[in-house]
Design an enzyme around this catalytic site. Structure first.
Site, short mmCIF file in Angstrom:
data_model
loop_
_atom_site.label_atom_id
_atom_site.label_comp_id
_atom_site.label_asym_id
_atom_site.label_seq_id
_atom_site.Cartn_x
_atom_site.Cartn_y
_atom_site.Cartn_z
N TRP A 74 7.58 -30.30 -9.30
CA TRP A 74 8.84 -30.35 -8.54
C TRP A 74 8.61 -30.60 -7.05
CZ3 TRP A 74 8.09 -26.75 -4.91
CH2 TRP A 74 7.26 -25.67 -5.23
N ASN A 75 7.39 -30.41 -6.54
CA ASN A 75 7.23 -30.48 -5.07
C ASN A 75 7.28 -31.91 -4.54
OD1 ASN A 75 4.71 -31.10 -6.11
ND2 ASN A 75 3.58 -30.03 -4.51
N LYS A 131 7.57 -36.15 -18.76
CA LYS A 131 8.36 -34.92 -18.73
C LYS A 131 8.42 -34.44 -17.28
CE LYS A 131 7.49 -30.61 -18.74
NZ LYS A 131 8.46 -30.21 -17.70
N PRO A 132 9.58 -34.61 -16.63
CA PRO A 132 9.70 -34.13 -15.25
C PRO A 132 9.93 -32.61 -15.26
CG PRO A 132 11.77 -35.11 -15.94
CD PRO A 132 10.83 -35.22 -17.12
N SER A 136 11.77 -28.96 -14.72
CA SER A 136 13.17 -28.58 -14.95
C SER A 136 13.91 -28.41 -13.61
CB SER A 136 13.24 -27.29 -15.75
OG SER A 136 12.58 -26.27 -15.05
N GLY A 144 -0.14 -30.11 -11.38
CA GLY A 144 0.42 -28.76 -11.40
C GLY A 144 -0.69 -27.75 -11.19
N SER A 145 -0.48 -26.55 -11.72
CA SER A 145 -1.43 -25.47 -11.43
C SER A 145 -2.73 -25.63 -12.23
CB SER A 145 -0.79 -24.12 -11.76
OG SER A 145 -0.75 -23.97 -13.16
N LEU A 165 -4.78 -30.69 -9.72
CA LEU A 165 -4.46 -29.26 -9.86
C LEU A 165 -4.40 -28.56 -8.50
CD1 LEU A 165 -6.72 -28.73 -12.99
CD2 LEU A 165 -4.32 -29.42 -12.89
N GLU A 224 -3.82 -20.12 -3.36
CA GLU A 224 -2.85 -21.06 -2.81
C GLU A 224 -1.54 -20.32 -2.52
OE1 GLU A 224 -2.00 -24.17 -5.68
OE2 GLU A 224 -2.16 -25.67 -4.11
N GLU A 246 -5.92 -40.58 -8.25
CA GLU A 246 -4.66 -41.31 -8.33
C GLU A 246 -4.49 -42.11 -7.05
OE1 GLU A 246 -1.91 -37.95 -9.18
OE2 GLU A 246 -1.78 -38.86 -11.16
C1 SIN Z 1 0.67 -32.77 -4.18
O1 SIN Z 1 1.08 -31.78 -3.60
O2 SIN Z 1 0.19 -32.65 -5.29
C2 SIN Z 1 0.73 -34.16 -3.61
C3 SIN Z 1 0.61 -34.22 -2.17
C4 SIN Z 1 0.49 -35.64 -1.66
O3 SIN Z 1 0.53 -36.61 -2.42
O4 SIN Z 1 0.30 -35.77 -0.46
#
Ligand code: SIN
Length: 478
Positions: free
Chosen positions: A148-149, A172-173, A175, A227-228, A251, A381, A458
């Site tokens: 979600w971030n 799957k985005p 919720s 995600g985590s 992660l 974190e 990525e």
């Molecule tokens: C993330 O928080 O996983 C991505 C951050 C970013 O692409 O700068």
């Protein structure tokens, strides 16, 4: 662009009897109600992606690039609406949301171009009667689970290279922020992405069941997750243990930001704020802890606390807001708990240190002095607008503190000594190191971590490779 609130499978907008609320984290208002789908619909989406694969995979890279470019152009044409949607469901201040929308779109542009350069190799032969080559082919049906971030960019960073490589995908985005994903589906449809190539399965109650299908289906050949670390480990094991899929995992992080005595302090303060307080601290690459050399500790902490106390907090829609809400009540409770523990163990809040009056899910931008290595704010974190300051005396000590973690995503440091810059960059055990700069993300770099921060990269040229198989071909008998 319409506000889409149905799921998107096989080129069809799918409704459902059971729906869940999407909540604006700034106001707790319900924005939309979205289908709460499960394993059966996910299997349908995977089957649709599998049917769509051969025609998409056999298009030329240039043909796919034309469609992806049209998708990118639509994103740019709708950039302000996308930004508003990101703010509405994710809470990010509007200017930052616009930045994310541009960042998200850039992955589609980049990979549309990059797929045309998915070169194989000619390998000098070992035998006169043979010739060797490698060719690049799409991995196949892909699955992605996104966070979600970054409601948009984490989708395009996966779907962009997947589609460019000739793969189809089931997404799957989260919720909390499914609406941006559905907006992207609408734009994909308008751009001419064929039915079944890009599918969005929304859910709230059936996340585990959907994850199981995506990880275990023999039709899915590649799985990507952001995600985590805990969840990533489970999903990664399921993918490999069931059907030996290709896996990319982005992660958790615990980024150190080191300020050496030879740094330009004003630049370091600016960089620390950009890195730490981006998205209210809810970014995997946010500086989690700030390590400051003893001789400048007092000067740096005073300047940082002064600047942080001036950050404008509020609903991301309002003009000039720099810090929005945290995503949900759980996130606020975690930050409150971590700060209380640190203060209980001797840390001092130079500014902030409590919830903010702007609303239930707002936390005041905080600077904590006298933080020690043992405190949870140094070890875990935080994912909130809290900057813990740790004092160090030597370069070796700074590196030791920085590397003393199971994570290895991003690390930052500020120094004007060119020899130190090279030396420290090499010694930090992080997949990404940023020198004298608090923000580095863009589409051309390989984004990813070492250690328990993940697998794969990525973005960049590396990002396309994650969706390609390298096939070796032997031409024999001549
Ligand atoms: C993330 O928080 O996983 C991505 C951050 C970013 O692409 O700068």
């Amino acid at each position: 662009m319409n506000l889409r609130s149905d799921a998107y499978i096989d080129g069809q907008w799918r409704t459902a009897a059971h729906r869940f609320d999407v909540i604006n984290p700034a106001t707790q208002d319900v924005i939309a109600r979205v289908p709460d789908l499960g394993a059966a619909e996910t299997e349908e989406a995977v089957a649709a992606a599998d049917r769509a694969l051969p025609a998409w995979a056999t298009k030329t890279a240039k043909e796919r690039a034309v469609i992806l470019r049209a998708w990118y152009d639509l994103m740019i044409a709708e950039i302000d609406r996308l930004a508003r949607l990101i703010t509405l469901e994710g809470g990010k201040p509007l200017a930052e949301a616009r930045g994310e929308a541009l960042y998200g779109a850039s992955f589609v542009e980049w990979f549309a171009e990059e797929a045309k350069r998915a070169y194989g190799r000619t390998i000098p032969t070992t035998t006169a009667t043979r010739r060797y080559v490698t060719i690049k082919q799409p991995v196949g049906v892909c699955a992605a689970i996104t966070p979600w971030n970054f409601p948009m960019a984490m989708i395009t960073r996966k779907a962009g290279p997947a589609l460019a490589a000739g793969c189809s995908i089931v997404l799957k985005p989260p919720s909390q922020t499914p609406l941006t994903a559905l907006a992207l589906a609408e734009l994909a449809e308008r751009a001419g992405v064929p039915a079944g190539v890009f599918n969005v399965v929304t859910t709230h109650s059936h996340t585990s069941a959907i994850g199981k299908v995506l990880c275990e289906s023999p039709l899915v050949r590649k799985f990507s997750f952001t995600g985590s670390t805990d969840v990533g480990k489970r999903l990664g094991s399921a993918c490999v243990g069931s059907t030996v899929k290709r896996v990319s995992l982005e992660l958790g992080g615990n980024a150190p930001l080191i300020v050496f005595a030879d740094a330009d302090i004003d630049k370091a303060v600016k960089g620390a704020i950009a890195s730490k307080f981006r998205n209210a601290g809810q970014t995997c690459v946010c500086a989690n802890r700030i390590l400051v050399e003893d001789s400048i500790y007092d000067a740096f902490s005073k300047k940082l606390a002064d600047a942080v106390s001036k950050l404008k907090v509020g609903d991301g829609k309002a003009e000039g807001v720099e810090i929005g809400p945290l995503i949900d009540a759980h996130a606020i409770a975690k930050v409150e708990q971590m700060v209380a523990e640190a203060i209980g163990a001797g840390a001092v809040a130079l500014t902030g240190g409590k919830k903010h009056a702007a609303g239930a899910q707002f936390y005041a931008p905080t600077v904590l002095a006298n933080v020690t290595r043992e405190m949870r704010v140094n070890r875990e974190e935080i994912f909130g607008p809290v900057a813990p300051l740790i004092r160090f005396k030597t370069e070796d000590e700074a590196i030791a503190i920085a590397n003393d973690t199971e994570f290895g995503l991003a690390g930052y440091f500020f120094s004007q000594d060119v020899n130190r810059c090279w030396r420290v960059a090499e010694r930090l055990d992080y997949g990404m190191v940023s020198i004298n700069d608090g923000i580095f993300s863009n589409e051309v770099i390989p984004f990813g971590g070492m250690k328990e921060s993940g697998l794969g990269r990525e973005g960049g040229v590396e990002g396309l490779e994650e969706y390609l198989e390298t096939k070796f071909v032997n031409f024999g008998g001549f």
